[in-house]
Every structure is written in structure tokens, then in C-alpha cells.
Design an enzyme around this catalytic site. Structure first.
Site, mmCIF file in Angstrom:
data_model
loop_
_atom_site.group_PDB
_atom_site.id
_atom_site.type_symbol
_atom_site.label_atom_id
_atom_site.label_comp_id
_atom_site.label_asym_id
_atom_site.label_seq_id
_atom_site.Cartn_x
_atom_site.Cartn_y
_atom_site.Cartn_z
ATOM 1 N N VAL A 29 0.833 -1.232 0.000
ATOM 2 C CA VAL A 29 0.000 0.000 0.000
ATOM 3 C C VAL A 29 0.856 1.265 0.000
ATOM 4 C CG1 VAL A 29 -2.069 -0.990 1.083
ATOM 5 C CG2 VAL A 29 -0.191 -0.145 2.517
ATOM 6 N N GLY A 30 2.150 1.122 0.190
ATOM 7 C CA GLY A 30 2.961 2.355 0.212
ATOM 8 C C GLY A 30 4.407 2.031 -0.129
ATOM 9 N N ARG A 31 5.062 3.010 -0.743
ATOM 10 C CA ARG A 31 6.492 2.814 -1.044
ATOM 11 C C ARG A 31 7.142 4.192 -1.107
ATOM 12 N NH1 ARG A 31 6.547 0.088 -5.723
ATOM 13 N NH2 ARG A 31 6.064 2.002 -6.829
ATOM 14 N N TYR A 34 11.826 5.517 2.404
ATOM 15 C CA TYR A 34 11.959 4.857 3.726
ATOM 16 C C TYR A 34 11.848 3.341 3.623
ATOM 17 C CZ TYR A 34 7.017 5.050 2.788
ATOM 18 O OH TYR A 34 5.800 4.939 2.165
ATOM 19 N N GLY A 35 11.240 2.855 2.544
ATOM 20 C CA GLY A 35 11.021 1.418 2.420
ATOM 21 C C GLY A 35 9.676 1.187 1.785
ATOM 22 N N VAL A 37 5.462 -0.512 2.476
ATOM 23 C CA VAL A 37 4.496 -0.891 3.505
ATOM 24 C C VAL A 37 3.446 -1.818 2.888
ATOM 25 C CG1 VAL A 37 2.784 -0.031 5.136
ATOM 26 C CG2 VAL A 37 4.840 1.298 4.682
ATOM 27 N N LYS A 56 6.021 -2.706 7.656
ATOM 28 C CA LYS A 56 6.956 -1.809 6.965
ATOM 29 C C LYS A 56 8.283 -2.547 6.784
ATOM 30 C CE LYS A 56 9.596 2.495 7.589
ATOM 31 N NZ LYS A 56 9.730 3.726 8.398
ATOM 32 N N ASP A 155 8.204 17.040 10.812
ATOM 33 C CA ASP A 155 7.638 16.983 9.456
ATOM 34 C C ASP A 155 6.131 16.725 9.492
ATOM 35 O OD1 ASP A 155 7.965 14.976 6.458
ATOM 36 O OD2 ASP A 155 7.675 17.131 6.685
HETATM 37 C C1 LIG Z 1 13.985 6.858 10.826
HETATM 38 C C2 LIG Z 1 12.650 7.076 11.465
HETATM 39 C C3 LIG Z 1 11.485 6.990 10.689
HETATM 40 C C4 LIG Z 1 10.244 7.206 11.283
HETATM 41 C C5 LIG Z 1 10.180 7.506 12.654
HETATM 42 N N1 LIG Z 1 8.939 7.741 13.267
HETATM 43 N N2 LIG Z 1 8.764 8.728 14.170
HETATM 44 C C6 LIG Z 1 7.480 8.677 14.549
HETATM 45 C C7 LIG Z 1 6.874 9.620 15.563
HETATM 46 C C8 LIG Z 1 6.854 8.943 16.898
HETATM 47 C C9 LIG Z 1 7.721 10.889 15.660
HETATM 48 C C10 LIG Z 1 5.463 9.998 15.163
HETATM 49 C C11 LIG Z 1 6.815 7.646 13.877
HETATM 50 C C12 LIG Z 1 7.782 7.049 13.084
HETATM 51 N N3 LIG Z 1 7.667 5.962 12.228
HETATM 52 C C13 LIG Z 1 6.537 5.696 11.507
HETATM 53 O O1 LIG Z 1 5.512 6.328 11.616
HETATM 54 N N4 LIG Z 1 6.660 4.678 10.611
HETATM 55 C C14 LIG Z 1 5.615 4.366 9.639
HETATM 56 C C15 LIG Z 1 4.500 3.585 10.286
HETATM 57 N N5 LIG Z 1 3.346 3.508 9.423
HETATM 58 C C16 LIG Z 1 3.606 2.910 8.098
HETATM 59 C C17 LIG Z 1 2.308 2.824 7.338
HETATM 60 O O2 LIG Z 1 1.311 2.134 8.064
HETATM 61 C C18 LIG Z 1 1.067 2.638 9.370
HETATM 62 C C19 LIG Z 1 2.321 2.757 10.154
HETATM 63 C C20 LIG Z 1 11.339 7.606 13.424
HETATM 64 C C21 LIG Z 1 12.577 7.393 12.825
#
Ligand SMILES: Cc1ccc(-n2nc(C(C)(C)C)cc2NC(=O)NCCN2CCOCC2)cc1
Length: 411
Positions: A29-31, A34-35, A37, A56, A155
Site C-alpha cells: 500500500v505504500g512505497r 523509507y522502504g 508498507v 513496513k 515533518d
Molecule cells: C527513521 C525514522 C522513521 C520514522 C520515525 N517515526 N517517528 C514517529 C513519531 C513517533 C515521531 C510519530 C513515527 C515514526 N515511524 C513511523 O511512523 N513509521 C511508519 C508507520 N506507518 C507505516 C504505514 O502504516 C502505518 C504505520 C522515526 C525514525
């Protein structure tokens, strides 16, 4: 090897493989950078509770800095309005890292686009009167939790505000996430366009960042939340600015974006923003805009009342103008914003932002490996997706609704 070979074999035999526990073939569902999903369901043998999950697959192999940071950060955080990391899978053979999250069917980027498209063809969609208030309340609760733990988002934009769908036990709950792209570099000065061809959007970036502020602050997140609030009210990005293709500027100074902000907000006077002359790019500002006389008659109140009939005395407008204070020192903290009269008066914010109303949005589309998902690219650019035509969007939406109804009848 530092570990006894036999012990390694035992560990490897016992380790749960992500492909054994979850079904995710063809369910991408996503690309992005970052990778990728996948929307997955646990296989019957898995010990995960039934329901949808987001898997992910982190870009690259091995424990990269960003993978480490994401895992270290998310495993410490637990709040109903922040995405929660359920499980980490390390595939030792391929050195692949998989992160398991709750699945969020919706996000504000798709939801706002849906309402904007519906408006264009005059087919109004019914929403609860407290829809914006409920979403704003939950975003501020999530950000208050992050800021209390000294985590800055950096962001915030509609694409990073997820909303749980009808099949989730947390129907209509906001989950703050970070789908990546701006995550790899922490300094605001690094030109993100170097790491990703996709143009990064500046529509939600606070003016101090555009004028060279060297550090992210909590106030920078609150500015972005103000931009999101305005977009929820009007279905249009408040500081929409066309993106020049592949901007290679390494400087944070973006004249067009600043021009857009001034043409909505007016030009900040010495009284409005005492520290403005101390910002690194103040010289560029004076060179490009002089004393800003040409923006003298503009103000947020004028913009919102003229373009959207919003009353400058309404609690909704007062909170919006507090969040969008040009001087970061004058913006409220997340807690102060939550204590604003706007959230205390009727209708009160609801736990389910849809407040029991039918959810009109289609489910996320699965993307095939061949076609680049223009939606995904547009989402990353946070620019409006280029629908060949509104009809095409409507048709695809109608088809999605029809399919959903057929599926519901079948199930
Ligand atoms: C390197 C790095 C990348 C992302 C994060 N990060 N930071 C956050 C906060 C806590 C600040 C909201 C969340 C995430 N990671 C994701 O959301 N990940 C995605 C989760 N999603 C994917 C799509 O489906 C629902 C969950 C931290 C460090």
C-alpha cells in the site's frame, strides 16, 4: 563467529519468520525512500490478534542509523494518538528489517483530497459538526505527549496524520506517524532533495525555518498544526506554493514560500516579531521584500473571512491565529492549545472523529511493482495528485465504494 554455531542454529530454527506469520504478497500500500508498507493479516498459526496490520519493510539491509532510530524511538513511546510499533522482525538471512504496526485505513491527505474533489463537483459529503475539532484535539494530544518526552516531529503534514478505519477497534482515532522522507537528516538545512528525487514540500514549514533557523523547536510543530487546521477547514493547503521542479538550492530560504505566507498573513513588523532581524537569512528577506509595505493590508483574518466566510471573533479562528503566530515565541505550547476555549465549548471533541457517521473514503489501493504510484509520489510531495480528470477520480472512487459494498454483501 562469536556465537557457538550450534546455538546459532537453534536460535535460527526458533526465530519467527515474518513470511510465516503474515500474508503480504501483492498487498503493498505504500512505497518511498523509507522502504515499503504492506497491508497484512496474521496467518492462523501466528499468535497476533486478528485484524489488519501494516508491515513496513525498511529500505536497505542491516541496522541502518534510521532503522535503529525508528526502533529505539517507537519502542519507548506509547500513546493512543501516536502510531504504535507492535513487533520487530529481523530476517537474518537477508538482513532485512520488518516493523509491524496497527493498520490505519485513512490519512488526512487522502481525506482532504476526497472532500476537495467532492466540493469541485458539488457533491457534498456529510461530516459531524465537530469533525475538525476532534481531529485537532487528537493531534494536539499526540504532539503534547511527544513534546513532553522531548520528541519533536519535524515533518507534520496531512500525510503523516493517520486515522483508523471502520474495521478497527479504534474506529476514527488519529495516529500521528512519520512516513519518512524528511527523517534521514535532522538539521533543517540539509537539502532533502539530495536524498530523494521527489520534491519536498515547504507548505507546512514555519517562517523561522525558511529564514535559516538552525534548530527545530516545539513551536515549529505547532505552526504545522495550524497549517493543518486551516486545511481541514478549507480543504486547501493554506500556504500552497507551486514547487519548482528539482529545487537544488541547498539554502533553507525559499522566496516563493515566504511570499505565499506574507500574502496570507501580512508582513511581520518589528512589534510582531522582535527577533526577526537576528535570523540568518534576514538580509535576503530585506533584499527580496524590503519593508514589506506591499503586504500591509493582508492578514489571516482578512484571508479566512474573505475566502471562507470565517468570523474573526470565532473561537476556531482565535486558536488558528494563535497557532499561526509568525513569532515562534508567541505560539502556544500543545498544552496551552488544548486548554483553548475552542475545545471547551459545544460541540465537544469526540474520540471517534467520524462520530459514528458513515466513513465515505475508499480503502487504500494496493500498488503493483510496475507502475509507480503517482498518489504515493504526490503524497510525498504533499501536492495535489494529478487526476487525469475529476471524473476519473470519481469513477475510481465510485468503483471503490461499489467494490466495498459488494465485498460487504459477500462477507
Ligand atoms: C527513521 C525514522 C522513521 C520514522 C520515525 N517515526 N517517528 C514517529 C513519531 C513517533 C515521531 C510519530 C513515527 C515514526 N515511524 C513511523 O511512523 N513509521 C511508519 C508507520 N506507518 C507505516 C504505514 O502504516 C502505518 C504505520 C522515526 C525514525
Amino acid at each position: 563467529a562469536w556465537m557457538d554455531a550450534d546455538f546459532r542454529r537453534q536460535l535460527s530454527a526458533r526465530r519467527e519468520r515474518v513470511e510465516d506469520a503474515f500474508e503480504f504478497e501483492g498487498r503493498k500500500v505504500g512505497r518511498g525512500s523509507y522502504g515499503q508498507v504492506f497491508k497484512t493479516k496474521p496467518r492462523s498459526c501466528a499468535d497476533a490478534p486478528a485484524g489488519d496490520y501494516a508491515l513496513k519493510q525498511i529500505e536497505g539491509s542491516g541496522l541502518s542509523m534510521s532503522a535503529c532510530r525508528e526502533i529505539a524511538l517507537l519502542r519507548e513511546l506509547k500513546h493512543p494518538n501516536v502510531i504504535s510499533l507492535k513487533q520487530v522482525y529481523l530476517a537474518h538471512e537477508t538482513r532485512q528489517i520488518w516493523l509491524l504496526f496497527d493498520y490505519a485505513e485513512h490519512d488526512l491527505w487522502r481525506m482532504i483530497n476526497f472532500h476537495a474533489s467532492a466540493k469541485k463537483c458539488n457533491s457534498q459529503v456529510s461530516l459531524p459538526p465537530n469533525f475538525t475539532k476532534s481531529i485537532m484535539h487528537q493531534i494536539l494530544c499526540g504532539i503534547h505527549y511527544l513534546h513532553s518526552n522531548w520528541v519533536l516531529h519535524r515533518d507534520l503534514k496531512p500525510a503523516n496524520i493517520l486515522v483508523m478505519g471502520a474495521t478497527s477497534p479504534e474506529r476514527g482515532r488519529v495516529k500521528i506517524a512519520d512516513l519518512g522522507l524528511a527523517r534521514l537528516f535532522h538539521q533543517p538545512l540539509t537539502p532533502l532533495t539530495e536524498i530523494d528525487p521527489v520534491v519536498v514540500t515547504f507548505w507546512y514549514r514555519a517562517p523561522e525555518l525558511l529564514l535559516g533557523a538552525r534548530h527545530y523547536t516545539k513551536a515549529i510543530d505547532l505552526w504545522a498544526i495550524g497549517c493543518i487546521m486551516a486545511e481541514l477547514i478549507t480543504d486547501k493547503p493554506l500556504f500552497y506554493c507551486k514547487q519548482e521542479e528539482d529545487i537544488k538550492t541547498s539554502s533553507p530560504y525559499n522566496r516563493d514560500q515566504l511570499e505565499r505566507i506574507f500574502s496570507v498573513m501580512g508582513f511581520p513588523s518589528q512589534q510582531d516579531w522582535r527577533d526577526l532581524p537576528h535570523l540568518p537569512k534576514y538580509g535576503d528577506l530585506v533584499r527580496n521584500f524590503g519593508t514589506g509595505q506591499q503586504y500591509a493590508r493582508f492578514s489571516l483574518g482578512r484571508h479566512m473571512s474573505r475566502s471562507f466566510g470565517m468570523s474573526e471573533t470565532s473561537p476556531e479562528f482565535r486558536l488558528l491565529s494563535r497557532l499561526l503566530a509568525m513569532d515562534p515565541l508567541r505560539r502556544p505550547s500543545a498544552r496551552e492549545a488544548l486548554e483553548d476555549r475552542y475545545f471547551l465549548e459545544e460541540p465537544r471533541p469526540a474520540a471517534d472523529v467520524f462520530n459514528g457517521f458513515d466513513i465515505p473514503y475508499g480503502k487504500r489501493d494496493f500498488i503493483s511493482d510496475s507502475s509507480d504510484n503517482k498518489d504515493d509520489l504526490a503524497r510525498q510531495q504533499q501536492s495535489q495528485p494529478v487526476h487525469a480528470s475529476l471524473q476519473q477520480y470519481q469513477q475510481s472512487h465510485q468503483q471503490a465504494l461499489l467494490l466495498q459494498q459488494q465485498q460487504q454483501q459477500l462477507s
